[in-house]
Design a protein around this motif. Structure first.
Motif, PDB file in Angstrom:
ATOM      1  N   MET A   1      32.829 -32.216   4.502  1.00  0.00           N
ATOM      2  CA  MET A   1      33.847 -32.530   4.924  1.00  0.00           C
ATOM      3  C   MET A   1      34.034 -31.814   6.573  1.00  0.00           C
ATOM      4  SD  MET A   1      36.499 -34.658   4.699  1.00  0.00           S
ATOM      5  CE  MET A   1      38.028 -34.986   5.261  1.00  0.00           C
ATOM      6  N   LYS A   2      33.572 -30.589   6.479  1.00  0.00           N
ATOM      7  CA  LYS A   2      33.502 -29.851   7.688  1.00  0.00           C
ATOM      8  C   LYS A   2      32.487 -30.589   8.545  1.00  0.00           C
ATOM      9  CE  LYS A   2      32.802 -25.334   9.474  1.00  0.00           C
ATOM     10  NZ  LYS A   2      32.520 -23.964   9.487  1.00  0.00           N
ATOM     11  N   GLN A   3      31.562 -31.169   8.350  1.00  0.00           N
ATOM     12  CA  GLN A   3      30.707 -31.671   9.240  1.00  0.00           C
ATOM     13  C   GLN A   3      31.370 -33.032   9.925  1.00  0.00           C
ATOM     14  OE1 GLN A   3      26.961 -32.066   7.057  1.00  0.00           O
ATOM     15  NE2 GLN A   3      26.516 -29.942   7.856  1.00  0.00           N
ATOM     16  N   VAL A   4      31.760 -33.878   8.978  1.00  0.00           N
ATOM     17  CA  VAL A   4      32.530 -34.998   9.579  1.00  0.00           C
ATOM     18  C   VAL A   4      33.776 -34.832  10.177  1.00  0.00           C
ATOM     19  CG1 VAL A   4      33.806 -36.790   8.651  1.00  0.00           C
ATOM     20  CG2 VAL A   4      32.221 -36.199   7.117  1.00  0.00           C
ATOM     21  N   LEU A   5      34.611 -33.592  10.112  1.00  0.00           N
ATOM     22  CA  LEU A   5      35.678 -33.290  11.104  1.00  0.00           C
ATOM     23  C   LEU A   5      34.859 -32.808  12.646  1.00  0.00           C
ATOM     24  CD1 LEU A   5      38.111 -31.343   8.600  1.00  0.00           C
ATOM     25  CD2 LEU A   5      38.174 -33.502   9.849  1.00  0.00           C
ATOM     26  N   GLU A   6      33.789 -32.036  12.451  1.00  0.00           N
ATOM     27  CA  GLU A   6      33.110 -31.782  13.731  1.00  0.00           C
ATOM     28  C   GLU A   6      32.594 -32.924  14.463  1.00  0.00           C
ATOM     29  OE1 GLU A   6      30.397 -29.001  12.035  1.00  0.00           O
ATOM     30  OE2 GLU A   6      31.685 -27.175  12.128  1.00  0.00           O
ATOM     31  N   LEU A   7      32.025 -33.879  13.698  1.00  0.00           N
ATOM     32  CA  LEU A   7      31.513 -34.824  14.134  1.00  0.00           C
ATOM     33  C   LEU A   7      32.750 -35.794  15.083  1.00  0.00           C
ATOM     34  CD1 LEU A   7      29.265 -37.019  15.000  1.00  0.00           C
ATOM     35  CD2 LEU A   7      30.086 -38.110  12.867  1.00  0.00           C
ATOM     36  N   LEU A   8      34.123 -35.905  14.381  1.00  0.00           N
ATOM     37  CA  LEU A   8      34.923 -36.584  14.934  1.00  0.00           C
ATOM     38  C   LEU A   8      35.429 -35.782  16.041  1.00  0.00           C
ATOM     39  CD1 LEU A   8      36.773 -38.010  11.719  1.00  0.00           C
ATOM     40  CD2 LEU A   8      35.286 -39.263  13.358  1.00  0.00           C
ATOM     41  N   GLY A   9      35.482 -34.596  15.928  1.00  0.00           N
ATOM     42  CA  GLY A   9      35.893 -33.758  16.935  1.00  0.00           C
ATOM     43  C   GLY A   9      35.025 -33.908  18.303  1.00  0.00           C
ATOM     44  N   PHE A  10      33.684 -34.046  18.053  1.00  0.00           N
ATOM     45  CA  PHE A  10      33.000 -34.197  19.260  1.00  0.00           C
ATOM     46  C   PHE A  10      33.001 -35.436  19.640  1.00  0.00           C
ATOM     47  CE2 PHE A  10      28.602 -35.632  20.554  1.00  0.00           C
ATOM     48  CZ  PHE A  10      28.398 -34.660  21.616  1.00  0.00           C
ATOM     49  N   LEU A  11      33.125 -36.396  18.958  1.00  0.00           N
ATOM     50  CA  LEU A  11      33.441 -37.784  19.684  1.00  0.00           C
ATOM     51  C   LEU A  11      34.614 -37.812  20.420  1.00  0.00           C
ATOM     52  CD1 LEU A  11      32.056 -39.979  16.509  1.00  0.00           C
ATOM     53  CD2 LEU A  11      31.069 -39.416  18.776  1.00  0.00           C
ATOM     54  N   ALA A  12      35.673 -37.206  19.837  1.00  0.00           N
ATOM     55  CA  ALA A  12      36.908 -37.337  20.387  1.00  0.00           C
ATOM     56  C   ALA A  12      36.684 -36.496  22.067  1.00  0.00           C
ATOM     57  CB  ALA A  12      38.264 -36.677  19.829  1.00  0.00           C
ATOM     58  N   LEU A  13      36.054 -35.194  21.931  1.00  0.00           N
ATOM     59  CA  LEU A  13      36.098 -34.836  23.025  1.00  0.00           C
ATOM     60  C   LEU A  13      35.173 -35.408  24.185  1.00  0.00           C
ATOM     61  CD1 LEU A  13      36.142 -31.688  24.356  1.00  0.00           C
ATOM     62  CD2 LEU A  13      33.986 -31.214  23.246  1.00  0.00           C
ATOM     63  N   LEU A  14      33.946 -36.054  23.558  1.00  0.00           N
ATOM     64  CA  LEU A  14      33.100 -36.590  24.840  1.00  0.00           C
ATOM     65  C   LEU A  14      33.971 -37.845  25.157  1.00  0.00           C
ATOM     66  CD1 LEU A  14      30.229 -37.135  25.597  1.00  0.00           C
ATOM     67  CD2 LEU A  14      30.071 -38.736  23.725  1.00  0.00           C
ATOM     68  N   GLN A  15      34.777 -38.422  24.491  1.00  0.00           N
ATOM     69  CA  GLN A  15      35.444 -39.770  24.984  1.00  0.00           C
ATOM     70  C   GLN A  15      36.706 -39.258  25.843  1.00  0.00           C
ATOM     71  OE1 GLN A  15      34.945 -43.112  25.002  1.00  0.00           O
ATOM     72  NE2 GLN A  15      33.006 -42.414  23.888  1.00  0.00           N
ATOM     73  N   GLY A  16      37.290 -38.086  25.658  1.00  0.00           N
ATOM     74  CA  GLY A  16      38.444 -37.550  26.512  1.00  0.00           C
ATOM     75  C   GLY A  16      37.705 -37.037  27.838  1.00  0.00           C
ATOM     76  N   VAL A  17      36.408 -36.396  27.845  1.00  0.00           N
ATOM     77  CA  VAL A  17      35.850 -35.931  28.871  1.00  0.00           C
ATOM     78  C   VAL A  17      35.585 -37.503  29.928  1.00  0.00           C
ATOM     79  CG1 VAL A  17      33.809 -34.647  29.934  1.00  0.00           C
ATOM     80  CG2 VAL A  17      35.311 -33.657  28.093  1.00  0.00           C
ATOM     81  N   LEU A  18      34.710 -38.284  29.199  1.00  0.00           N
ATOM     82  CA  LEU A  18      34.357 -39.329  29.952  1.00  0.00           C
ATOM     83  C   LEU A  18      35.665 -40.185  30.609  1.00  0.00           C
ATOM     84  CD1 LEU A  18      31.697 -40.770  27.662  1.00  0.00           C
ATOM     85  CD2 LEU A  18      31.327 -39.753  29.846  1.00  0.00           C
ATOM     86  N   GLY A  19      36.687 -39.910  29.713  1.00  0.00           N
ATOM     87  CA  GLY A  19      37.842 -40.749  30.276  1.00  0.00           C
ATOM     88  C   GLY A  19      38.460 -40.080  31.593  1.00  0.00           C
ATOM     89  N   LEU A  20      38.343 -38.558  31.485  1.00  0.00           N
ATOM     90  CA  LEU A  20      38.678 -38.020  33.006  1.00  0.00           C
ATOM     91  C   LEU A  20      37.840 -38.217  34.165  1.00  0.00           C
ATOM     92  CD1 LEU A  20      39.890 -34.460  31.475  1.00  0.00           C
ATOM     93  CD2 LEU A  20      41.375 -36.427  32.114  1.00  0.00           C
ATOM     94  N   VAL A  21      36.517 -38.020  33.606  1.00  0.00           N
ATOM     95  CA  VAL A  21      35.634 -38.611  34.678  1.00  0.00           C
ATOM     96  C   VAL A  21      35.745 -39.829  35.268  1.00  0.00           C
ATOM     97  CG1 VAL A  21      32.864 -38.979  34.889  1.00  0.00           C
ATOM     98  CG2 VAL A  21      33.638 -36.912  33.615  1.00  0.00           C
ATOM     99  N   HIS A  22      35.766 -40.803  34.350  1.00  0.00           N
ATOM    100  CA  HIS A  22      36.463 -42.282  34.893  1.00  0.00           C
ATOM    101  C   HIS A  22      37.522 -42.308  35.771  1.00  0.00           C
ATOM    102  CE1 HIS A  22      37.196 -46.491  35.320  1.00  0.00           C
ATOM    103  NE2 HIS A  22      38.099 -46.367  34.741  1.00  0.00           N
ATOM    104  N   GLU A  23      38.824 -41.319  35.462  1.00  0.00           N
ATOM    105  CA  GLU A  23      39.942 -41.349  36.387  1.00  0.00           C
ATOM    106  C   GLU A  23      39.725 -40.599  37.733  1.00  0.00           C
ATOM    107  OE1 GLU A  23      43.055 -42.429  35.937  1.00  0.00           O
ATOM    108  OE2 GLU A  23      42.189 -43.534  34.426  1.00  0.00           O
ATOM    109  N   PHE A  24      38.643 -39.391  37.879  1.00  0.00           N
ATOM    110  CA  PHE A  24      38.755 -38.945  38.883  1.00  0.00           C
ATOM    111  C   PHE A  24      37.477 -39.333  39.823  1.00  0.00           C
ATOM    112  CE2 PHE A  24      41.105 -35.792  36.240  1.00  0.00           C
ATOM    113  CZ  PHE A  24      42.382 -35.958  36.948  1.00  0.00           C
ATOM    114  N   THR A  25      36.552 -40.089  39.132  1.00  0.00           N
ATOM    115  CA  THR A  25      35.290 -40.339  39.886  1.00  0.00           C
ATOM    116  C   THR A  25      35.141 -41.909  39.908  1.00  0.00           C
ATOM    117  OG1 THR A  25      34.008 -40.205  38.103  1.00  0.00           O
ATOM    118  CG2 THR A  25      34.089 -38.227  39.384  1.00  0.00           C
ATOM    119  N   ASP A  26      35.939 -42.706  39.228  1.00  0.00           N
ATOM    120  CA  ASP A  26      35.931 -44.070  39.175  1.00  0.00           C
ATOM    121  C   ASP A  26      34.490 -44.582  38.612  1.00  0.00           C
ATOM    122  OD1 ASP A  26      37.757 -45.850  39.321  1.00  0.00           O
ATOM    123  OD2 ASP A  26      37.285 -46.367  41.761  1.00  0.00           O
TER     124      ASP A  26
END
Length: 66
Positions: free
Chosen positions: A1-26
């Motif tokens: 279960m811990k690994q699943v939560l870490e994977l979901l956390g990583f995916l959320a982190l990745l998508q959040g960062v990519l969304g910010l990159v899109h907002e600030f750099t187009d």
């Protein structure tokens, strides 16, 4: 279960960062700008994904190893 939560956390982190990159750099990255009902709220959704990632990592850290 811990690994699943870490994977979901990583995916959320990745998508959040990519969304910010899109907002600030187009750059056309991430999935946040492709979701129709988030039009005009991409920045807030990206920040929410970063907060979600932090919460998922905190929950995964509090779990016992499997």
């Amino acid at each position: 279960m811990k690994q699943v939560l870490e994977l979901l956390g990583f995916l959320a982190l990745l998508q959040g960062v990519l969304g910010l990159v899109h907002e600030f750099t187009d750059w056309k990255t991430g999935i946040v700008q492709r979701v129709g009902f988030l039009d005009g709220h991409e920045l807030f959704a990206s920040i929410a994904l970063l907060v979600l990632a932090a919460a998922l990592f905190a929950v995964a850290e509090s779990r016992k190893p499997d």
